[in-house]
Each structure stands twice: as C-alpha cells, then as structure tokens.
Design an enzyme around this catalytic site. Structure first.
Site, short mmCIF file in Angstrom:
data_model
loop_
_atom_site.label_atom_id
_atom_site.label_comp_id
_atom_site.label_asym_id
_atom_site.label_seq_id
_atom_site.Cartn_x
_atom_site.Cartn_y
_atom_site.Cartn_z
CB CYS A 114 -0.97 -0.01 1.17
SG CYS A 114 -2.06 -1.44 1.17
CG HIS A 250 -3.05 3.48 2.27
ND1 HIS A 250 -3.58 3.11 1.05
CD2 HIS A 250 -3.09 2.36 3.05
CE1 HIS A 250 -3.91 1.84 1.10
NE2 HIS A 250 -3.63 1.36 2.29
CG ASN A 280 -6.39 -0.78 1.51
OD1 ASN A 280 -5.75 -0.37 0.54
ND2 ASN A 280 -5.81 -1.21 2.62
N1 COA Z 1 -17.91 -8.55 10.76
C1 COA Z 1 -18.25 -8.76 12.03
N2 COA Z 1 -17.37 -9.03 12.99
C2 COA Z 1 -16.07 -9.06 12.64
C3 COA Z 1 -15.65 -8.84 11.34
C4 COA Z 1 -16.63 -8.59 10.36
N3 COA Z 1 -16.31 -8.35 9.08
N4 COA Z 1 -14.31 -8.93 11.30
C5 COA Z 1 -13.90 -9.19 12.53
N5 COA Z 1 -14.96 -9.28 13.35
C6 COA Z 1 -14.99 -9.55 14.77
C7 COA Z 1 -13.76 -10.25 15.24
O1 COA Z 1 -13.85 -11.64 15.01
C8 COA Z 1 -13.75 -9.92 16.72
O2 COA Z 1 -14.64 -10.79 17.37
P1 COA Z 1 -14.30 -11.36 18.84
O3 COA Z 1 -14.18 -10.14 19.70
O4 COA Z 1 -15.47 -12.22 19.12
O5 COA Z 1 -13.01 -12.09 18.67
C9 COA Z 1 -14.37 -8.52 16.76
O6 COA Z 1 -15.03 -8.33 15.48
C10 COA Z 1 -13.36 -7.42 16.96
O7 COA Z 1 -12.26 -7.68 16.13
P2 COA Z 1 -11.08 -6.68 15.99
O8 COA Z 1 -10.09 -7.23 15.01
O9 COA Z 1 -10.58 -6.27 17.34
O10 COA Z 1 -11.84 -5.43 15.35
P3 COA Z 1 -11.28 -4.02 14.99
O11 COA Z 1 -12.07 -2.97 15.63
O12 COA Z 1 -9.78 -3.96 15.15
O13 COA Z 1 -11.61 -3.93 13.43
C11 COA Z 1 -10.43 -4.16 11.37
C12 COA Z 1 -11.08 -4.88 12.54
C13 COA Z 1 -9.81 -5.19 10.44
C14 COA Z 1 -11.50 -3.39 10.63
C15 COA Z 1 -9.36 -3.17 11.91
O14 COA Z 1 -8.52 -3.82 12.83
C16 COA Z 1 -8.51 -2.59 10.82
O15 COA Z 1 -8.98 -1.87 9.96
N6 COA Z 1 -7.18 -2.85 10.87
C17 COA Z 1 -6.27 -2.32 9.92
C18 COA Z 1 -6.34 -3.13 8.66
C19 COA Z 1 -5.70 -2.44 7.51
O16 COA Z 1 -5.90 -1.28 7.30
N7 COA Z 1 -4.91 -3.20 6.74
C20 COA Z 1 -4.28 -2.70 5.59
C21 COA Z 1 -3.20 -1.75 5.97
S1 COA Z 1 -2.46 -1.11 4.53
#
Ligand code: COA
Length: 323
Positions: A114, A250, A280
């Site tokens: 990215c 980004h 993204n």
């Molecule tokens: N729908 C519903 N629930 C979901 C889910 C979805 N699509 N994806 C994950 N969950 C659940 C998880 O399983 C977790 O459940 P649990 O508490 O029972 O284990 C809960 O939601 C919280 O998960 P968590 O990973 O802590 O959520 P978050 O607030 O961090 O959001 C992302 C998840 C992926 C959206 C976030 O972490 C994120 O955007 N991270 C950066 C990713 C990124 O930008 N990557 C590219 C970088 S270039």
C-alpha cells in the site's frame, strides 16, 4: 536541478460495485459493522477478464490526456503494484507496449504494497533530480480482489480494485519537494500473502494465495506510523501543520484516517477521503484520491499536498509536493 511537477492525473475504477450490504450475504458480517469499523460502504471489483495492466492503461490514458502529451514523450514508466498480471514481465513493460512506446526508456514495477505509489514517486523524483528523466508516468494499479479470501470476514470487507496515474514533467518550480521512505521487515507477518513462486507454491497452484492480517495490530501501527511520518515531513521542511493545504492519506480505514487527522489537528475538510467508495485499493488508493480531488477542483495549483502511505512489510512513507 529539476523538480518533478505533476502535469496530469487519471484514475480508473472497474464497473462492478460490491456494496457492504452485499457482503452480508457472503460472510458472517453486517453492513453496519463494516461501515462503523472501516467506513467502507462499497468497493469496485475487476471483471474476470480485467487485469492490473488493463486498469493501469485506462488510468494512464486519462492522465496523459489531462497532461496533453503523447505517450511517445515519456522517458520513464513506473508501476506500483502487488498484484501484477504475471511474475514477469512487469506491468510497466506491458503498459509501455500498450501505449505504443518503443523509445527504449526504462519501465519497471515497484512492490511496496500500500506504500507502493509513495515509493514510486520517491524513485521518480530521484530520476528527475539527476536529469535522467524529463517526462515520466507513475501508476498505482491493483486487482487486490484476486488475493482476497472471500470467505474471510477479517479481510474481505476492506479491499477493492482500481488504478490511479500521474504524469510528471521536469520543471524549475516545485514539484515534489521532499520524500520520506521507511520499512521495518520485523513486522512482515502481521500483513502478508505468505506464498508465491519460491515459498508454498503449491498453494498458489491451488488458487489459495490470500491476504492474511492481524487487523488490530496493523491498525495501531498504521495510526502511529502515519502520524509520525507527517511530523517528519513538516520538520524536514520547516513547515507548520497549518501550512499544509491537503492531506492525502492511504485509504485503509476511515478510523485510521480520522486518528491521523486528529493527531495533526487537521480539519477533515482538508483531508481527501475515498475509502467509503473505493475501500482499500492498496497502491492505487493515493493516486485515485489525488485524481479525484484535482479533477473536482479541491486541489488547486500552488497548494501544498502531503501524501502518506502505509502497507505490508511494514513499509511507510510520505511525499510533500506543490501541485
Ligand atoms: N464482521 C463482524 N465481525 C467481525 C468482522 C466482520 N467483518 N471482522 C472481525 N470481526 C470480529 C472479530 O472476530 C472480533 O470478534 P471477537 O471479539 O469475538 O473475537 C471482533 O469483530 C473485533 O475484532 P477486531 O479485530 O478487534 O476489530 P477491529 O475494531 O480492530 O476492526 C479491522 C477490525 C480489520 C476493521 C481493523 O482492525 C482494521 O482496519 N485494521 C487495519 C487493517 C488495515 O488497514 N490493513 C491494511 C493496511 S495497509
């Protein structure tokens, strides 16, 4: 000494729209969860016949039209992509051929996930500073949907396909003012497609080369890196936060973008946001956002713009330019 000055921008998004509501039918999630945690309402998905080079060509032709130059005038092509058509030749070479350029100028791809477009602008800037290039095409293009497991709710909600391009010309006036690149491979396991030609190739053959991510750890790192890189850029140029007209981050997650803007005391009306409609798009996200804001008249000639990227590796970096 010549500056690399942007003289044209272009973008291309595949026709197919995949909404966050439609994802409810594909994985165990809800539209509301996706929008509240990521800000992504919809993303574009390339058609089966569309390849990264097709997206790159559409964006490049739009940028060349805007620049008002013929492809033959280009003496350098760099494509930032993590999802090239082939192992080789590069997308840049395919693009050079599609554009009918046979002048022998260099063409190559850059892979920094990215942060790829930021890395590519840094490299092109060095070509301009040494006089090795006078007119260049830089593209960020991805068919990221091809390396997504569409049954994995942790990742499939985030990404989309697209391409953005800029044409740059040597100029006495800025131009790209400063570039700042970083990487720390210690974190390679947090965000990866851990298979390819020389590792776990059997999974590639089975069509199982998918993005894996430890989302919340990536999130924390991204917020810190993206905040720090703007501070570094301002300090290097003796600028205040208020001197910056536009921030183009980004487009990974609206919460990451909001957190970065808050850290910088930047009003969101000075931050370009496309993540709600594009998701993204990896290396394409910054040039797509840049193109949109130039074309709708928000970014004006003479304004100072900071672009900042973060991606797998980890890689991160920024560009300060005067449009
Ligand atoms: N729908 C519903 N629930 C979901 C889910 C979805 N699509 N994806 C994950 N969950 C659940 C998880 O399983 C977790 O459940 P649990 O508490 O029972 O284990 C809960 O939601 C919280 O998960 P968590 O990973 O802590 O959520 P978050 O607030 O961090 O959001 C992302 C998840 C992926 C959206 C976030 O972490 C994120 O955007 N991270 C950066 C990713 C990124 O930008 N990557 C590219 C970088 S270039």
């Amino acid at each position: 000494m010549s500056f690399a000055r942007v003289i044209g921008t272009g973008g291309y998004l595949p026709e197919k729209v995949l909404t966050s509501a439609e994802l409810e039918k594909m994985v165990d999630t809800t539209e509301q969860w996706i929008i509240s945690r990521t800000g992504v309402r919809e993303r574009r998905i390339a058609a089966d016949h569309e390849r990264t080079s097709d997206l790159a060509e559409r964006a490049s032709r739009a940028a060349l039209d805007e620049a008002g130059i013929s492809p033959q005038e280009l003496d350098l092509i760099i494509v930032a992509t993590t999802t090239p058509d082939h192992v080789f030749p590069s997308v840049a070479c395919l693009l050079q051929d599609r554009l009918g350029i046979h002048n022998g100028g260099p063409a190559f791809d850059i892979q920094a996930v990215c942060t790829g477009f930021v890395y590519a602008l840094d490299v092109v800037n060095r070509f301009f500073l040494t006089g090795a290039s006078k007119k260049a095409l830089v593209v960020g293009a991805e068919t990221f949907s091809r390396i997504i497991d569409w049954t994995d709710r942790n990742t499939c909600i985030l990404f989309g396909d697209g391409a953005g391009a800029v044409v740059l010309e040597a100029a006495d006036e800025p131009g790209i003012v400063s570039t700042h690149l970083h990487a720390d491979g210690k974190y390679h396991e947090l965000l990866s497609v851990p298979m390819g030609v020389s590792a776990n190739y059997e999974q590639v053959l089975k069509g199982e080369a998918y993005t894996q991510m430890r989302g919340s750890e990536v999130f924390k790192w991204a917020v810190k890196a993206l905040g720090d890189i703007v501070d570094e850029t301002l300090l290097a140029n003796s600028l205040e936060k208020s001197d910056i007209d536009w921030l183009i981050p980004h487009q990974a997650n609206i919460r990451i973008i909001n957190a970065t803007a808050k850290k910088l005391d930047m009003n969101m009306n000075r931050v370009i946001v496309t993540v709600d409609r594009h998701g993204n798009t990896s290396a394409a996200s910054i040039p797509l956002a840049f193109n949109e804001a130039v074309r709708d008249g928000r970014i004006q000639r003479g304004q100072k713009v900071i672009m900042e990227g973060f991606g797998g590796g980890f890689t991160w970096g920024s560009i300060l330019l005067v449009y």
